[in-house]
Structures are given as structure tokens and as C-alpha cells.
Design a protein around this motif. Sequence first.
Motif, PDB file in Angstrom:
ATOM      1  N   UNK A   1      -3.915   3.014   1.179  1.00  0.00           N
ATOM      2  CA  UNK A   1      -2.599   2.429   1.439  1.00  0.00           C
ATOM      3  C   UNK A   1      -1.579   3.550   1.343  1.00  0.00           C
ATOM      4  N   UNK A   2      -0.716   3.628   2.333  1.00  0.00           N
ATOM      5  CA  UNK A   2       0.281   4.691   2.304  1.00  0.00           C
ATOM      6  C   UNK A   2       1.267   4.472   1.174  1.00  0.00           C
ATOM      7  N   UNK A   3       1.666   5.570   0.575  1.00  0.00           N
ATOM      8  CA  UNK A   3       2.640   5.521  -0.507  1.00  0.00           C
ATOM      9  C   UNK A   3       3.890   6.278  -0.075  1.00  0.00           C
ATOM     10  N   UNK A   4       4.988   5.958  -0.732  1.00  0.00           N
ATOM     11  CA  UNK A   4       6.243   6.633  -0.379  1.00  0.00           C
ATOM     12  C   UNK A   4       6.128   8.144  -0.616  1.00  0.00           C
ATOM     13  N   UNK A   5       5.480   8.491  -1.739  1.00  0.00           N
ATOM     14  CA  UNK A   5       5.321   9.910  -2.063  1.00  0.00           C
ATOM     15  C   UNK A   5       3.851  10.311  -1.877  1.00  0.00           C
ATOM     16  N   UNK A   6       3.591  11.334  -1.054  1.00  0.00           N
ATOM     17  CA  UNK A   6       2.196  11.707  -0.756  1.00  0.00           C
ATOM     18  C   UNK A   6       1.370  12.005  -1.998  1.00  0.00           C
ATOM     19  N   UNK A   7       2.013  12.477  -3.054  1.00  0.00           N
ATOM     20  CA  UNK A   7       1.251  12.797  -4.273  1.00  0.00           C
ATOM     21  C   UNK A   7       0.528  11.557  -4.827  1.00  0.00           C
ATOM     22  N   UNK A   8       1.027  10.381  -4.498  1.00  0.00           N
ATOM     23  CA  UNK A   8       0.428   9.145  -5.011  1.00  0.00           C
ATOM     24  C   UNK A   8      -0.650   8.585  -4.082  1.00  0.00           C
ATOM     25  N   UNK A   9      -1.009   9.343  -3.060  1.00  0.00           N
ATOM     26  CA  UNK A   9      -2.108   8.917  -2.187  1.00  0.00           C
ATOM     27  C   UNK A   9      -3.331   9.765  -2.495  1.00  0.00           C
ATOM     28  N   UNK A  10      -4.475   9.148  -2.373  1.00  0.00           N
ATOM     29  CA  UNK A  10      -5.720   9.912  -2.530  1.00  0.00           C
ATOM     30  C   UNK A  10      -6.442   9.588  -3.816  1.00  0.00           C
ATOM     31  N   UNK A  11      -7.554  10.271  -3.958  1.00  0.00           N
ATOM     32  CA  UNK A  11      -8.509  10.042  -5.038  1.00  0.00           C
ATOM     33  C   UNK A  11      -8.149  10.844  -6.289  1.00  0.00           C
ATOM     34  N   UNK A  12      -8.564  10.358  -7.435  1.00  0.00           N
ATOM     35  CA  UNK A  12      -8.359  11.116  -8.676  1.00  0.00           C
ATOM     36  C   UNK A  12      -9.464  12.162  -8.812  1.00  0.00           C
ATOM     37  N   UNK A  13      -9.262  13.299  -8.136  1.00  0.00           N
ATOM     38  CA  UNK A  13     -10.228  14.385  -8.282  1.00  0.00           C
ATOM     39  C   UNK A  13      -9.520  15.572  -8.954  1.00  0.00           C
TER      40      UNK A  13
END
Length: 356
Positions: A181-193
Motif C-alpha cells: 500500500x502506498x504511503x505518503x512518505x516512501x520511508x514507510x513503504x517496504x519490508x523490515x529488512x
Amino acid sequence: MKQFHPLTIARLDRETKDSVRIALCVPDEFADEYAFLPGQHLPFQITVDGKKLRRTYSICSAQGEMPLEIGVRVQPGGQFSEFAAKQLAVGDTLDAMPPSGQFHISLDAENAKDYIAFAAGSGITPVLSMLKSALQNEPNSRFMLFYGNRKQSTTMFIEDLYALKNLYPERLQLHFLFTQEDQEFPIMSGRLDADKVRELYAAFCTGLNPAAAFVCGPDTMIKTVTDALVELGLAPENVHAERFGVPRKGSKPKSAVATETANRATVTVIMDGHKKEFEMRRADENIVDAAADHGIDLPYSCKGGVCATCRCHLRDGEVTMATNYGLEPWEVETGFILACQSRPVSALVTLDYDKI
Ligand code: FES
């Protein structure tokens, strides 16, 4: 020895499309036995088609809160989780052992600490218990949560977390990450790696000196996140992790394979002050299964080296453990083992289940 007791279901609510929240009443006579530390879990047992199944679920209630709540995500083909979600109803009972587990937070009202946590999916359940308990019981401590999910609609306990944020706006920081799901801030997108942890830490944790970090999620996420936190300067002994699910089995460790040709061992078990003894081939699967073959019911749940329900102290002799995801380094150093993962190396082995 810890025993299973029937706990009555007081509430059963759908949490997300694929998860339920179950509240369990503990009979007054067992209240002391079911007192828990935030982060601990309960081993459960059900019988499906005449077969006994055991699973472990973390408690998500705050310390001292009753009824006890757990969150169950339905796994495709997961017999236990499907049974819990589809067949259980309010008023039914579920057999549960008293709480166990070393993944917990120790609270003190005098503390003024910063805690951080990284949770993925249903890994939120023990973290929710820690977070609520810390905010309630340590008025000068703060908690920062990074919580990864596919999307908002699959995020367990999201309403609880927002409610806590309203209650403790200054002391709770919530960061939701979504992969689909797209987020307003890119830092909040993606996996916890590892890269994401570094990025998040630089953005939100600069100047913070966390007293402890708690990491809970699938096996794949645990190692990368904990390694990254240590790399970022956290002391390894302050980074605590708990996996959910049983990791895929690898090949047997060399030491275990080496015992295949060895002969028999006598295993003595000390439990509730009584001694029981049985013989097993040193190449047998593990001590828990070998004991069961002799009619001795030793505690277990996951049989995958994760939940530590089978934890006991090796008083005499030597064993080899195939895997260990459930014991802290200090426990291994002081002689604790996971019986479900252990095979005798020496001819005589004594296990003490009364030592805590
Ligand atoms: S039964 Fe879960 S670690 Fe042994």
C-alpha cells in the motif's frame, strides 16, 4: 510440572479479515499460575480428528489484565488457527498451559527508559503486551514501535494502537510500514529488512539510547533486523527477539549426525520432585518423543526449537541440540536445553524440570 487447564472463552472477535482476538477467563484457583510477564506466551492443546495438536500464542494483554487475550492469525492449512477462527465460540473452553517464555520486558515504576520494537504481522501480539504494560507501569518511559504489514486492512490491533497513542501522545511513537500500500512518505513503504532498519533508525532514533529493543516476526526478518540493530550500536544483550512459526528444517547438525552410530542412553527426568527414567537410542529423534514412547509426557508445544515450552536444565551428562531459537545465551551457558531438540551424547543424562 505445568499442566493444561481449560480456560473459558469470554469474547471472540474478528480482528482483521484473517485474524481473531480471543479473550480467555482464568478460573480464580489458577490465577497465580497464569500471572504473566509482558511478552510471554501460552501453549495450547486441541484435539482435531482424534489427533492432539499443540500451538503457542503470545498474550497481548497488559500485565495483570484479565481476561487474558491472544491474537490468532489464520494460516492457510493451519489446523489450529482454522479451528480457532472457524469453530470456537464464546463459552467454549481451550486447554492452555500457564505462561512461559523468556521474551519479556521487566518493568519498574522508577524506570525512565526508551524502548524500541520492530514487529511484523502477528509478531505484534507480544509487543502489544510489552508496550501497553510499559506505558501503564513506567510513567517516565517511552516506547517506539515500527510495525510492518502488507496493508492497513491486514494490520492486527491497529485500533488498539491508535487508542494507546491517544492516551500516551508524548510517550508512544507509532510507525506503520506497508509492503502493498502506498504511503505518503516512501520511508514507510517496504519490508523490515536491514536497509530499512538503518533508514528508520537514522530518521527517528538519532540521539536515542534504547534500553532494550524487541523484535518479533517471521524467521526471515529476525536475523536481519537484530543484526542491523547491533551494527547500529545496540548491545547484543539488549536486543531481544522472538520468532513466530517454526523455521524450516535444515540438515541435521554434524554433532547430531555423529551420534547416529552410537548406542543407548539412560535419561533421568526430575519433575515436581519425582524421578522417572527411560532408555533411548542416542540416534532417536529427540528426548521428548523418546519419553512419550515410554509413556512419559514431557512438556512441549512447537517441537521446532522456538517456544521453549520444553525448556529444562541439564543436570548431568551431555546432549546435542539440533536448533535453538527459544533460549537466551545466558540460559545455554548455565545449562538449560530444549528437550524437543536434544539427543543424548553421553550414556547418562539427567534433566531437571524443576529448576527455573
Ligand atoms: S517444544 Fe517448542 S522449543 Fe521445544
